[in-house]
Design a protein around this motif. Structure first.
Motif, PDB file in Angstrom:
ATOM      1  N   ASP A 117      37.452  30.384  42.491  1.00  0.00           N
ATOM      2  CA  ASP A 117      37.784  29.205  43.296  1.00  0.00           C
ATOM      3  C   ASP A 117      39.212  29.244  43.825  1.00  0.00           C
ATOM      4  OD1 ASP A 117      38.405  28.872  40.516  1.00  0.00           O
ATOM      5  OD2 ASP A 117      39.041  26.841  41.019  1.00  0.00           O
ATOM      6  N   GLN A 118      40.025  30.171  43.346  1.00  0.00           N
ATOM      7  CA  GLN A 118      41.380  30.296  43.900  1.00  0.00           C
ATOM      8  C   GLN A 118      41.403  31.095  45.201  1.00  0.00           C
ATOM      9  OE1 GLN A 118      43.117  31.789  40.049  1.00  0.00           O
ATOM     10  NE2 GLN A 118      44.765  30.400  40.593  1.00  0.00           N
ATOM     11  N   VAL A 119      40.344  31.840  45.462  1.00  0.00           N
ATOM     12  CA  VAL A 119      40.364  32.743  46.625  1.00  0.00           C
ATOM     13  C   VAL A 119      39.067  32.677  47.418  1.00  0.00           C
ATOM     14  CG1 VAL A 119      42.012  34.353  45.626  1.00  0.00           C
ATOM     15  CG2 VAL A 119      39.573  34.677  45.178  1.00  0.00           C
ATOM     16  N   LEU A 120      38.465  31.509  47.500  1.00  0.00           N
ATOM     17  CA  LEU A 120      37.129  31.403  48.114  1.00  0.00           C
ATOM     18  C   LEU A 120      37.058  32.029  49.506  1.00  0.00           C
ATOM     19  CD1 LEU A 120      35.899  27.849  47.078  1.00  0.00           C
ATOM     20  CD2 LEU A 120      34.979  30.070  46.372  1.00  0.00           C
ATOM     21  N   GLY A 121      38.094  31.852  50.298  1.00  0.00           N
ATOM     22  CA  GLY A 121      38.022  32.329  51.675  1.00  0.00           C
ATOM     23  C   GLY A 121      39.024  33.413  51.993  1.00  0.00           C
ATOM     24  N   GLU A 122      39.493  34.140  50.981  1.00  0.00           N
ATOM     25  CA  GLU A 122      40.618  35.038  51.219  1.00  0.00           C
ATOM     26  C   GLU A 122      40.303  36.526  51.102  1.00  0.00           C
ATOM     27  OE1 GLU A 122      44.205  33.943  49.152  1.00  0.00           O
ATOM     28  OE2 GLU A 122      43.522  31.870  49.064  1.00  0.00           O
ATOM     29  N   ALA A 123      39.070  36.860  50.794  1.00  0.00           N
ATOM     30  CA  ALA A 123      38.721  38.277  50.628  1.00  0.00           C
ATOM     31  C   ALA A 123      39.675  38.983  49.679  1.00  0.00           C
ATOM     32  CB  ALA A 123      38.670  38.992  51.985  1.00  0.00           C
ATOM     33  N   ARG A 124      39.939  38.328  48.546  1.00  0.00           N
ATOM     34  CA  ARG A 124      40.764  38.957  47.507  1.00  0.00           C
ATOM     35  C   ARG A 124      39.952  39.041  46.211  1.00  0.00           C
ATOM     36  NH1 ARG A 124      46.796  36.908  47.326  1.00  0.00           N
ATOM     37  NH2 ARG A 124      46.938  39.027  46.478  1.00  0.00           N
ATOM     38  N   PRO A 125      40.278  39.994  45.340  1.00  0.00           N
ATOM     39  CA  PRO A 125      39.500  40.152  44.111  1.00  0.00           C
ATOM     40  C   PRO A 125      39.599  38.928  43.197  1.00  0.00           C
ATOM     41  CG  PRO A 125      40.892  42.071  44.491  1.00  0.00           C
ATOM     42  CD  PRO A 125      41.327  41.009  45.467  1.00  0.00           C
ATOM     43  N   SER A 126      38.533  38.668  42.465  1.00  0.00           N
ATOM     44  CA  SER A 126      38.529  37.557  41.520  1.00  0.00           C
ATOM     45  C   SER A 126      37.591  37.884  40.367  1.00  0.00           C
ATOM     46  CB  SER A 126      38.076  36.270  42.202  1.00  0.00           C
ATOM     47  OG  SER A 126      36.739  36.388  42.654  1.00  0.00           O
TER      48      SER A 126
END
Lengths: 208, 208, 208, 208
Positions: free
Chosen positions: A165-174
């Motif tokens: 939920d910290q990177v929903l729209g950022e195309a970063r690893p989670s």
């Protein structure tokens, strides 16, 4: 029986911090929430260690951008902040502990911890640097506390990826928080059971 | 007047190494070519230092994949090789120097060196880890030599990107060798002229 | 009522493929397993469409290295394989369909699908290229089939990240299969319910 | 003899644009500077083509973050801007040309162009997507102009990395402008000399 203390961080800038959410899901451990403030976090850590008298202390932070759980190996005696902490403090090229050694190695069995996380299906690796900001500050402070006052305690630092939920729209690893918590559970179980000096001899360094 | 010694590496596996090509283009310095072999490289370094009696020693290596010139800050007392060296040796979790301190900081003015490279138009930054392979081995060996036998010498380590011909078809970052050499020239000029303890107070840490 | 057909891929080289595992977890849909072979996969797709007569077809593949679920936007009429398929075929710069248009756009509401995945907590984004290998081949073949024979069907392609067990020790991004399946469920639900031409007007392009 | 027209972009937001600097260093070609504005850039392109009547048109842009020179293969009929252009316009999911085909392929011999750049020592590769912003807008506009009014002209698009001075302190990939210009020179020389349909059959696709 002495137990395990896990510490997590408060959010730095209102953006959430996966470390606190994850440690809350690890069963059978004591936890402490630490502020994102140089110096003050070390006082709180000292108080939590005094209160719980643990055999193992693992401080947990968030390394936004890393794709896997990383077990840190080296804490360096250096504060070099590229942004301010939550109190506005931004030390540049200052020691964590004046007169302290240049670095401490974690006393967790880092290779065995990495292997334990992978064994429960969570990608993990050893990291050679916890940076020069709050996480390294805490890691060094922990290892210095252990070296100078708590020689029997085993200590280390683990970095978690962003939560989804910290990177929903950022195309970063989670990594989902319950998955991170699974890795932490495997890591502390290993830290408690592997004898000091009994780490696994596994490939896990980095080229540079 | 005492001068500057730059060291470069032989290619590890026939693939070329930008460090040796680059240091050959730096004017007015002594150079030494070192083998990619644990242990032996340190004997060769010691011999080169004895021969040239330099005021500044900068060891140079290649960090394939990094996009800019990086000035290393910390050498750790750890050999943890993920591949063998050119003699087939692959130490895992062993100290560089048994009984040595956990780490040494570079005695180059790392922030001033980074600023000097940028001032001549070359992207550069501080790195917090030289890995746990050959480059860190050499860096730690250099700093230990200085600490124990050559206290007046200033020392450090610089990592260069791949040269373009190493990655022609790989979509990986590279830097032309003459550009890397420009950065090295600016770095050693700075290392010679900035007084010990006189580093610039610039932002340059890393979050994690 | 006509329903949803999801297709997944067989593993290409024994390494697993998260697409097949993930679609098996999506409730209420028909599924088809396709071989990693140029040409043959399109025959199997045609047969599955004939058998199930779906209103929506979403082909699912794996984009190892991407950190989030990506909804593809454009299928291009180009096979350009950098490695062989599982039958050893490696077409270079050949059309998927001789005489076909240069490209087809997905007829899924791609922005609404991305928003739906995020709404259930899964990082997702639009992708502008499905590559030039098997996934693009299938995507183009699907859109050509729809354009020429099944004009009422809505079609598209979704790429999933690696599953964690594919990259346990590689420090590469991954997503647990049940999380990918959650995103797929949200995407097909959206694809069924949003009317043709009724996509959301959301930012989601790429600079280059 | 008809010649070569290269176009470059004005800086988008005061940050510089390596494309204009690089094309100025390519000998023996005509050049045109285009504004970073949807629509208007296509009028200016049309005027430049009318003025110079070239045999080859290569539009050049900057793909910040890419490490090598990339020769674009596909222009799509889609404007989807994630930030505004320099006139404040931000089209979302609109066609470049209403009623135009979904995509055009470059008529440059893209594989031969990539090989030519590598042959002069500059890392290069084929790219499957020029994004959905200004560069793709121009690329599609060029190919549509050629398809509808200038059938004998050969056209394409090349993306350059950042120049070093754009990322001095950012640890991002860059390429010196004269190196980018060398690649462009090799590319246009190849574009002029290789006959239509005479591209090299080289591996150069992407998996996804």
């Amino acid at each position: 029986m002495k137990g395990v203390l896990l510490t997590g961080f408060e959010p730095l800038d209102g953006g959430g911090n996966s470390s606190w959410e994850a440690i809350a899901l690890v069963p059978g451990v004591r936890t402490a929430l630490l502020p994102c403030r140089f110096g003050e976090m070390l006082e709180r850590l000292r108080a939590a260690v005094a209160e719980h008298d643990p055999a193992v202390v693992v401080c947990v932070g968030q390394a936004g951008g890393r794709p896997d759980v990383t077990v840190e190996r080296v804490a360096v005696n250096l504060d070099d902040a590229c942004v301010p902490d939550s109190a506005g403090s931004q030390p540049i090229d200052e020691p964590v502990v004046r007169g302290g050694p240049a670095a401490y190695f974690a006393t967790l069995p880092v290779k065995a911890c990495v292997a334990a996380a992978r064994a429960v299906g969570v990608p993990a690796s050893v990291s050679q640097s916890a940076g020069t900001f709050l996480c390294n500050h805490l890691f060094y402070g922990l290892m210095h506390l252990i070296a100078t006052e708590r020689p029997g305690v085993r200590g280390g630092f683990v970095h978690l990826p962003y939560s989804p939920d910290q990177v929903l729209g950022e195309a970063r690893p989670s990594m989902p928080v319950p998955v991170s918590a699974q890795a932490l559970t495997a890591i502390v179980t290993t830290a408690v059971s592997v004898s000091l000096g009994g780490d696994l001899r596994l490939v896990g360094g980095s080229l540079h």
